[in-house]
Design a protein around this motif. Structure first.
Motif, mmCIF file in Angstrom:
data_model
loop_
_atom_site.group_PDB
_atom_site.id
_atom_site.type_symbol
_atom_site.label_atom_id
_atom_site.label_comp_id
_atom_site.label_asym_id
_atom_site.label_seq_id
_atom_site.Cartn_x
_atom_site.Cartn_y
_atom_site.Cartn_z
ATOM 1 N N ASN A 232 42.681 38.385 41.243
ATOM 2 C CA ASN A 232 41.998 37.090 41.395
ATOM 3 C C ASN A 232 40.561 37.114 40.898
ATOM 4 O OD1 ASN A 232 44.275 35.983 42.463
ATOM 5 N ND2 ASN A 232 43.616 36.111 44.587
ATOM 6 N N VAL A 233 39.786 38.118 41.326
ATOM 7 C CA VAL A 233 38.360 38.129 41.009
ATOM 8 C C VAL A 233 38.145 38.178 39.504
ATOM 9 C CG1 VAL A 233 36.225 39.436 41.242
ATOM 10 C CG2 VAL A 233 37.708 39.149 43.216
ATOM 11 N N ILE A 234 38.851 39.053 38.818
ATOM 12 C CA ILE A 234 38.662 39.209 37.371
ATOM 13 C C ILE A 234 39.201 37.996 36.623
ATOM 14 C CG2 ILE A 234 39.145 40.653 35.374
ATOM 15 C CD1 ILE A 234 37.362 41.993 37.449
ATOM 16 N N PHE A 235 40.409 37.594 36.937
ATOM 17 C CA PHE A 235 41.057 36.529 36.168
ATOM 18 C C PHE A 235 40.375 35.182 36.366
ATOM 19 C CE2 PHE A 235 44.319 33.255 35.539
ATOM 20 C CZ PHE A 235 44.761 33.578 34.259
ATOM 21 N N LEU A 236 40.042 34.851 37.608
ATOM 22 C CA LEU A 236 39.457 33.538 37.882
ATOM 23 C C LEU A 236 37.975 33.467 37.541
ATOM 24 C CD1 LEU A 236 41.188 32.755 41.294
ATOM 25 C CD2 LEU A 236 41.805 31.892 39.037
ATOM 26 N N LEU A 237 37.296 34.611 37.518
ATOM 27 C CA LEU A 237 35.850 34.599 37.273
ATOM 28 C C LEU A 237 35.544 34.734 35.782
ATOM 29 C CD1 LEU A 237 33.380 34.324 39.086
ATOM 30 C CD2 LEU A 237 33.171 36.799 39.073
ATOM 31 N N THR A 238 36.093 35.725 35.130
ATOM 32 C CA THR A 238 35.762 35.956 33.714
ATOM 33 C C THR A 238 36.952 35.800 32.779
ATOM 34 O OG1 THR A 238 36.212 38.336 33.776
ATOM 35 C CG2 THR A 238 34.016 37.617 34.441
ATOM 36 N N GLY A 239 38.163 35.899 33.320
ATOM 37 C CA GLY A 239 39.331 35.868 32.458
ATOM 38 C C GLY A 239 39.393 37.066 31.522
ATOM 39 N N GLY A 240 38.688 38.150 31.863
ATOM 40 C CA GLY A 240 38.658 39.343 31.028
ATOM 41 C C GLY A 240 37.532 39.352 30.006
ATOM 42 N N LYS A 241 36.819 38.250 29.849
ATOM 43 C CA LYS A 241 35.733 38.172 28.868
ATOM 44 C C LYS A 241 34.577 39.069 29.302
ATOM 45 C CE LYS A 241 36.899 33.432 27.546
ATOM 46 N NZ LYS A 241 36.420 32.048 27.519
ATOM 47 N N PRO A 242 33.707 39.424 28.367
ATOM 48 C CA PRO A 242 33.684 39.079 26.941
ATOM 49 C C PRO A 242 34.773 39.783 26.154
ATOM 50 C CG PRO A 242 31.902 40.579 27.470
ATOM 51 C CD PRO A 242 32.522 40.209 28.777
ATOM 52 N N VAL A 243 35.142 39.187 25.005
ATOM 53 C CA VAL A 243 36.215 39.702 24.164
ATOM 54 C C VAL A 243 35.815 41.057 23.571
ATOM 55 C CG1 VAL A 243 37.594 39.271 22.097
ATOM 56 C CG2 VAL A 243 36.980 37.366 23.623
ATOM 57 N N ASN A 244 36.780 41.958 23.519
ATOM 58 C CA ASN A 244 36.558 43.281 22.931
ATOM 59 C C ASN A 244 37.513 43.452 21.754
ATOM 60 O OD1 ASN A 244 36.273 45.990 22.297
ATOM 61 N ND2 ASN A 244 36.067 46.640 24.421
ATOM 62 N N ALA A 245 36.979 43.441 20.544
ATOM 63 C CA ALA A 245 37.810 43.544 19.341
ATOM 64 C C ALA A 245 38.477 44.907 19.209
ATOM 65 C CB ALA A 245 36.958 43.265 18.104
ATOM 66 N N ASP A 246 37.929 45.920 19.898
ATOM 67 C CA ASP A 246 38.505 47.266 19.812
ATOM 68 C C ASP A 246 39.685 47.470 20.759
ATOM 69 O OD1 ASP A 246 36.646 48.012 17.899
ATOM 70 O OD2 ASP A 246 35.177 48.647 19.411
ATOM 71 N N THR B 159 42.604 51.393 24.493
ATOM 72 C CA THR B 159 42.538 50.280 25.450
ATOM 73 C C THR B 159 42.888 50.754 26.854
ATOM 74 O OG1 THR B 159 43.207 48.759 23.692
ATOM 75 C CG2 THR B 159 43.349 47.954 25.946
ATOM 76 N N PHE B 160 43.967 51.536 26.951
ATOM 77 C CA PHE B 160 44.384 52.015 28.270
ATOM 78 C C PHE B 160 43.324 52.919 28.890
ATOM 79 C CE2 PHE B 160 46.482 55.339 30.827
ATOM 80 C CZ PHE B 160 46.973 54.542 31.846
ATOM 81 N N MET B 161 42.786 53.854 28.126
ATOM 82 C CA MET B 161 41.778 54.769 28.659
ATOM 83 C C MET B 161 40.518 54.007 29.086
ATOM 84 S SD MET B 161 43.247 57.671 28.605
ATOM 85 C CE MET B 161 44.583 58.564 27.775
ATOM 86 N N GLY B 162 40.084 53.071 28.234
ATOM 87 C CA GLY B 162 38.880 52.312 28.555
ATOM 88 C C GLY B 162 39.061 51.435 29.770
ATOM 89 N N ILE B 163 40.183 50.722 29.837
ATOM 90 C CA ILE B 163 40.422 49.825 30.971
ATOM 91 C C ILE B 163 40.672 50.616 32.250
ATOM 92 C CG2 ILE B 163 42.046 48.120 31.896
ATOM 93 C CD1 ILE B 163 42.302 46.932 29.172
ATOM 94 N N ALA B 164 41.380 51.752 32.142
ATOM 95 C CA ALA B 164 41.609 52.581 33.335
ATOM 96 C C ALA B 164 40.288 53.096 33.890
ATOM 97 C CB ALA B 164 42.535 53.747 32.995
ATOM 98 N N HIS C 89 43.375 46.231 22.650
ATOM 99 C CA HIS C 89 44.636 45.560 22.348
ATOM 100 C C HIS C 89 44.901 44.486 23.396
ATOM 101 C CE1 HIS C 89 48.797 44.930 21.150
ATOM 102 N NE2 HIS C 89 49.194 45.202 22.386
ATOM 103 N N ASN C 90 44.611 43.244 23.018
ATOM 104 C CA ASN C 90 44.902 42.095 23.888
ATOM 105 C C ASN C 90 44.202 42.203 25.242
ATOM 106 O OD1 ASN C 90 46.066 39.607 24.250
ATOM 107 N ND2 ASN C 90 48.005 40.385 25.016
ATOM 108 N N ALA C 91 42.946 42.631 25.241
ATOM 109 C CA ALA C 91 42.188 42.777 26.487
ATOM 110 C C ALA C 91 40.697 42.600 26.201
ATOM 111 C CB ALA C 91 42.451 44.135 27.131
ATOM 112 N N GLY C 92 39.941 42.281 27.261
ATOM 113 C CA GLY C 92 38.501 42.112 27.144
ATOM 114 C C GLY C 92 37.758 43.193 27.902
#
Length: 498
Positions: free
Chosen positions: A424-438, A256-261, A440-443
Motif C-alpha cells: 500500500n505505502v509504495i503503490f499508493l504514494l509513489t507508484g514506484g516512481k521515479p522511473v529507473n531506465a536501468d 533489477t532484482f538485486m537492486g530492488i531486493a 526491468h519494468n520497475a522504478g
C-alpha cells in the motif's frame, strides 16, 4: 568477556559489544537454521520409510479382511461390524475412481506437457469460420493441481482405512466390540470436539489458500505470460529463477532484482525501527506520571487509525505532488514557485519521503500497543529501583527497555515481514516512481511486492517471473523470521519476565 567485565562497560560499549556479537554469531545461526531444515527433511523421509515398513508389517499381520482392505476401502471395518465407517471408506474409493476415469486421469496425463493441441480456426462448407478447440494449459495445470491434492487426500484416507481395519482386528481378537455410530458421534461432540470445529475451517483453507498457493508456485516453473491468446505454454524449469540471479545472460532482470531486493531490506528495516523507536518515545511521554489529558491523546491516535490507510496515503500523495498543497503553501510563504518533487524527483528524496510518510500511518499502531505493555510492567520493579537509588536513565535501560524488547520481539518480526510486503505505502504514494531506465519494468522506490504486481498486471506480463519473485520473497521472509526469532530472548528464555 566475563559477566562482571560486561557490567562495567558503558551503555555505548555494551551496544557496540552486542552489535558485534550479533553479526559474529549470525553465520552460526544461519548454519544452524539450514542444518535444522536438513534434519527436518531427513526426518521426513525417515518417517516415509517407517510408514512403508508399517504398511508391509500390517499386511503380514493382518487377517484376510484386513488384506482385502488394501484393495477395497472399508472392507475390514465392514467385516468387523463397523458398517457405517466401511460404507464411507468404500464410497470415497468409488467416487475417486469415477473422478479419475471420467475427468482427473485425462488431466494428469497432460500434466507433463501442459497440452500440445493448438486452437485452430477453419471454415465450414458454407464458408463460415469454425473454431476447433485445442488444449488449454491453464486449465490443465489447474485441474491437475486439483487432482493431485485430491489424490493426496484419498491416499491419507487409504492409509486410515488400513489402520482402522487392523485396529478393529486387534480389538476383535481381544474380545472387544467396535464402538457404535451413536458413540462415535458423541465422541466427536466431546473428546474430539476440536476435530469437529476445525474440519470446516481446514477444508476452506485448503480450497482457498493451499490450492491457489500450489498453483502459483507451479506457474513459476512455466513461461505463462498472461495474455489471452496464450492458451498453450510450457514448463521451463528454473529458468525464471535464473533470470533473477544470472547477471551475465539476463543482466537487466538480475540487476533489477538485486537492486530492488537491497532497497526492500533497507526500507523494511527503516520503516520498522522508525515506527518502533518513535512510537516508543511518544508512548513513554503519554504514559509518564503527571501528564494530563492522557485519554485525549490516546483518542487522537485511535482516530488516526480509524481513517483507512489508503485514504491517508492517497491524501499525502496529493499533498506532496508537484502542484499539491505543500508546494502551494511554500510558494505563499517564500513568494516563489518551488515545485519540489518529493515523490518523482531525486530517488533518495522519494525514498526518504516514503519512510517519513510511513511513520505518519504506522506510529499510532505502535503507540497503542506500547501503551498497553507499559501499563502492565509491574510497579514493584520501579519501586525496587528507586529504593536502590537508580536514576530515571538506569530505570529505563534496565527495566523498561528490556521488558519492551522482550515482549515486542514477535511484533517486531511481524512488522518487519509486513513492511517487506508493504504494497500500500509504495503503490499508493509513489507508484514506484521515479522511473529507473536501468530496471526491468520497475522504478527507484519499487519493492519486490510492487515489482511483482507490475510484472503480473502491467503491460509486459510475465506471470512466471512474478511467481518466482513471490517464492523468493517467501524464502527471504521465512528465513529471516525464523533466524531472528529463534535467537531472540523471547524464544530462549520465555520465563524471563514472568
Amino acid at each position: 568477556m566475563t559477566y562482571v567485565e560486561y557490567k562495567q562497560l558503558s551503555p555505548m560499549q555494551k551496544f557496540a559489544y552486542n552489535f558485534k556479537k550479533f553479526f559474529k554469531n549470525l553465520p552460526g545461526a544461519v548454519a544452524r537454521f539450514f542444518k535444522g531444515i536438513g534434519l527436518a527433511i531427513v526426518h521426513f523421509f525417515v518417517g516415509i520409510g517407517k510408514g512403508f515398513v508399517n504398511y508391509g508389517v500390517t499386511f503380514v499381520k493382518g487377517d484376510w479382511a484386513t488384506k482385502i482392505s488394501y484393495v477395497i476401502f472399508g472392507f475390514g471395518d465392514f467385516q468387523k461390524g463397523k458398517y457405517y465407517k466401511g460404507i464411507l471408506y468404500c464410497a470415497v474409493e468409488v467416487i475417486y475412481i469415477l473422478y479419475m476415469v471420467l475427468f482427473g486421469g485425462a488431466q494428469i496425463s497432460l500434466f507433463p506437457t501442459l497440452g500440445y493441441l493448438k486452437q485452430i480456426q477453419t471454415f465450414d462448407d458454407d464458408g463460415f469460420p469454425v473454431v476447433k478447440e485445442g488444449h488449454n494449459s491453464m486449465q490443465i495445470l489447474l485441474y491437475s493441481t486439483l487432482t493431485i491434492v485430491i489424490t493426496v487426500v484419498v491416499f491419507a484416507v487409504y492409509i486410515s482405512n488400513i489402520k482402522d481395519a487392523y485396529r478393529h482386528q486387534v480389538m476383535k481378537k481381544n474380545g472387544e466390540k467396535p464402538t457404535s455410530f451413536i458413540t462415535d458421534v458423541k465422541e466427536f461432540l466431546d473428546g474430539k470436539y476440536h476435530i469437529t470445529l476445525l474440519s470446516f475451517p481446514i477444508l476452506m483453507i485448503t480450497i482457498f489458500n493451499i490450492l491457489p498457493l500450489i498453483f502459483m508456485i507451479l506457474i513459476a516453473f512455466t513461461n505463462y505470460d498472461g495474455y489471452e491468446h496464450s492458451t498453450l505454454f510450457d514448463w521451463v524449469g528454473f529458468a525464471k529463477f535464473g533470470d533473477l540471479l544470472n547477471v551475465i545472460d539476463n543482466a537487466k532482470k538480475a540487476r533489477t532484482f538485486m537492486g530492488i531486493a537491497g532497497w526492500t531490506l533497507i526500507w523494511a528495516v527503516a520503516a520498522t525501527f522508525s515506527n518502533y523507536i518513535l512510537g516508543l518515545i511518544v508512548a513513554l511521554m503519554i504514559n509518564k506520571k503527571g501528564i494530563k489529558f492522557k485519554s485525549v491523546f490516546r483518542t487522537m491516535f485511535v482516530i488516526t487509525i480509524a481513517v483507512p490507510q489508503f485514504v491517508s496515503l492517497l491524501l499525502m500523495s496529493q499533498i506532496l505532488h508537484e502542484q499539491g498543497a505543500f508546494n502551494i503553501l511554500l510558494g505563499h510563504i517564500t513568494g516563489t514557485n518551488p515545485k519540489m518533487h518529493f515523490l518523482d524527483g531525486e530517488p533518495w528524496v522519494a525514498k526518504l519521503t516514503v519512510i517519513i510518510v510511513n511513520c505518519w500511518v504506522g506510529i499510532p499502531y505502535t503507540i497503542l500497543s506500547m501503551s498497553g505493555i507499559l501499563m502492565n510492567i509491574p510497579e514493584d520493579l520501579y519501586e525496587s529501583a528507586r529504593i536502590d537509588g537508580a536514576s530515571p536513565y538506569k530505570t529505563f535501560t534496565k527495566i523498561t527497555l528490556p521488558y519492551m524488547i522482550f515482549v515486542t520481539t514477535p511484533q517486531l518480526i511481524t512488522q518487519f515481514v509486513g513492511n517487506i510486503n508493504n504494497f500500500n505505502v509504495i503503490f499508493l504514494l509513489t507508484g514506484g516512481k521515479p522511473v529507473n531506465a536501468d530496471y526491468h519494468n520497475a522504478g527507484h522506490t519499487d519493492i519486490l511486492v510492487t515489482w511483482l504486481y507490475n510484472l503480473s498486471m502491467g503491460e509486459s506480463k510475465d506471470y512466471g517471473l512474478a511467481s518466482a519473485i513471490g517464492i523468493l520473497v517467501f524464502v527471504i521472509c521465512a528465513t529471516l523470521s525464523l533466524i531472528i526469532y529463534n535467537n531472540s530472548k523471547s524464544m530462549k528464555d520465555e520465563e524471563a519476565f514472568s
